[in-house]
Enzyme design. Structure first.
Site, short mmCIF file in Angstrom:
data_model
loop_
_atom_site.label_atom_id
_atom_site.label_comp_id
_atom_site.label_asym_id
_atom_site.label_seq_id
_atom_site.Cartn_x
_atom_site.Cartn_y
_atom_site.Cartn_z
N HIS A 62 -9.89 1.22 4.56
CA HIS A 62 -8.64 1.48 5.29
C HIS A 62 -8.92 2.47 6.42
CE1 HIS A 62 -4.57 2.65 6.28
NE2 HIS A 62 -4.18 1.57 5.65
N ASN A 116 0.86 -1.19 0.00
CA ASN A 116 0.00 0.00 0.00
C ASN A 116 0.89 1.24 0.00
OD1 ASN A 116 -1.85 2.00 0.46
ND2 ASN A 116 -2.44 1.32 2.52
N TRP A 117 1.04 1.83 -1.18
CA TRP A 117 1.96 2.97 -1.31
C TRP A 117 1.40 4.24 -0.68
CZ3 TRP A 117 4.15 2.85 -7.05
CH2 TRP A 117 4.81 1.64 -7.25
N LYS A 118 0.11 4.25 -0.41
CA LYS A 118 -0.58 5.45 0.11
C LYS A 118 -0.27 6.65 -0.81
CE LYS A 118 -0.46 3.35 4.62
NZ LYS A 118 -0.42 3.46 6.06
N GLU A 168 -7.32 4.88 7.52
CA GLU A 168 -7.06 6.29 7.20
C GLU A 168 -8.26 6.90 6.48
OE1 GLU A 168 -3.27 5.62 5.30
OE2 GLU A 168 -2.44 5.10 7.26
N SER A 200 2.78 -2.17 10.45
CA SER A 200 4.22 -2.24 10.74
C SER A 200 4.86 -3.58 10.39
CB SER A 200 4.49 -1.87 12.22
OG SER A 200 4.07 -0.54 12.47
N GLY A 223 2.56 -1.14 4.40
CA GLY A 223 2.61 0.28 4.04
C GLY A 223 4.05 0.72 3.85
N GLY A 224 4.63 1.27 4.91
CA GLY A 224 5.98 1.86 4.84
C GLY A 224 7.01 0.97 4.15
N GLU A 273 -6.11 -4.88 10.36
CA GLU A 273 -5.12 -3.83 10.57
C GLU A 273 -5.45 -3.06 11.84
OE1 GLU A 273 -2.91 -2.74 6.76
OE2 GLU A 273 -4.63 -1.43 6.87
N GLY A 297 1.85 2.23 10.84
CA GLY A 297 2.82 3.32 10.73
C GLY A 297 3.50 3.67 12.04
P1 PGA Z 1 2.36 0.26 7.73
O1 PGA Z 1 0.94 0.51 7.02
O2 PGA Z 1 2.91 -1.03 7.18
O3 PGA Z 1 3.19 1.45 7.35
O4 PGA Z 1 2.11 0.17 9.19
C1 PGA Z 1 0.05 -0.54 6.78
C2 PGA Z 1 -1.21 -0.03 6.12
O5 PGA Z 1 -1.63 1.10 6.41
O6 PGA Z 1 -1.82 -0.72 5.30
#
Ligand code: PGA
Length: 265
Positions: free
Chosen positions: A101, A14-16, A103, A219, A240-241, A173, A179
């Site tokens: 998600h 997930n590049w966001k 977010e 994470s 994500g990251g 999640e 994050g």
């Molecule tokens: P993260 O994000 O790996 O940076 O914690 C995961 C996500 O939001 O899907």
């Protein structure tokens, strides 16, 4: 009878809202090469920002990597300025969508009901869905984690016919793990996954619950991937990251490939 839990792992990046056209090119060139020897044992998707969908789709064509998008409208078409429909995404070669998600739930105030509408239109359009659920730290501390996830999953799957469930994967999640560098332990994630699987069983049936892939997100990195994937309840990861660095994402893909190979048939 114990039902067979899906064996093959799926890893999503997930590049966001990150990257540039140039960074995506470098990233995907490396990733396509790294993924080549793993295509038999693991599924992988990259969820890229809307403006780069076509470019990224061209770069990964024929590689087995799935093109994913991070948002979709609940509406089919019409006067919805700024929104993008499931049909348009399908037309662009998108195979899978992130829906729900945290977010988007938090920053865009997406409700359980709206998320359910997005899931419904996406699967009926022919897209796969990565449905995200998860609790806040306060909810977990109060002992409400399972109830929160049950509420989210029931609302999101309301009205989804059994025939469409093959297109849906769940990403557990926990919001406190996203994050933050503070992943859930493999054991805690596994307990939450088992509870979600029970919810699916109650909504549908045991065979479908066993066949539904439940991924962990929050994470995930090259250092913790192997221990997470050692849990049979965890069928992959939404990353994500660590998906923004080709070497890290490739390392997670290799861990998933090894986990797939070591799981009993
Ligand atoms: P993260 O994000 O790996 O940076 O914690 C995961 C996500 O939001 O899907």
């Amino acid at each position: 009878m114990k039902q067979h839990i899906s064996k093959r792992l799926l890893i999503g990046g997930n590049w966001k809202m990150n990257g540039t056209r140039e960074a995506s090119t470098l990233m995907l060139n490396d990733l396509v090469t790294a993924f080549e020897p793993l295509t038999e044992s693991v599924d992988a998707a990259v969820f890229v920002p809307f403006p780069y969908l076509q470019h990224c789709g061209n770069l990964i064509r024929g590689s087995g990597l799935l093109l994913g998008a991070q948002q979709v409208s609940a509406e089919a078409n019409g006067a919805f300025t700024g929104q993008v429909s499931a049909e348009m995404l399908l037309d662009m070669g998108v195979k899978i969508l992130i829906i729900g998600h945290s977010e988007c739930r938090q920053l865009l105030a997406e409700s359980d009901e709206l998320i359910g509408e997005k899931v419904a239109i996406s699967v009926s359009t022919g897209l796969s869905v990565m449905l995200c659920v998860g609790e806040t730290w306060q909810e977990r501390q109060a002992g409400h984690a399972e109830a929160v996830c049950r509420r989210q999953i029931s609302a999101a799957l309301k009205g989804i016919h059994l025939d469409h469930m093959g297109a849906i994967q769940i990403a557990y999640e926990p919001i406190w793990a996203i994050g933050t560098g503070r992943s859930a332990t493999p054991q805690d994630a596994s307990i939450s996954h088992a509870s979600l699987r029970k919810d699916i069983e109650e909504l549908y049936d045991p065979a479908l619950a066993a066949a539904t892939r439940i991924l962990y997100g929050g994470s995930v990195n090259p250092a913790n991937a192997t221990s997470l994937f050692a849990q049979p309840e965890i069928q992959g990861a939404l990353v994500g990251g660590a998906s923004l660095k080709a070497a890290d994402f490739a390392s997670i893909l290799r861990s998933a490939s090894q986990a797939t190979s070591s799981r009993p048939n």
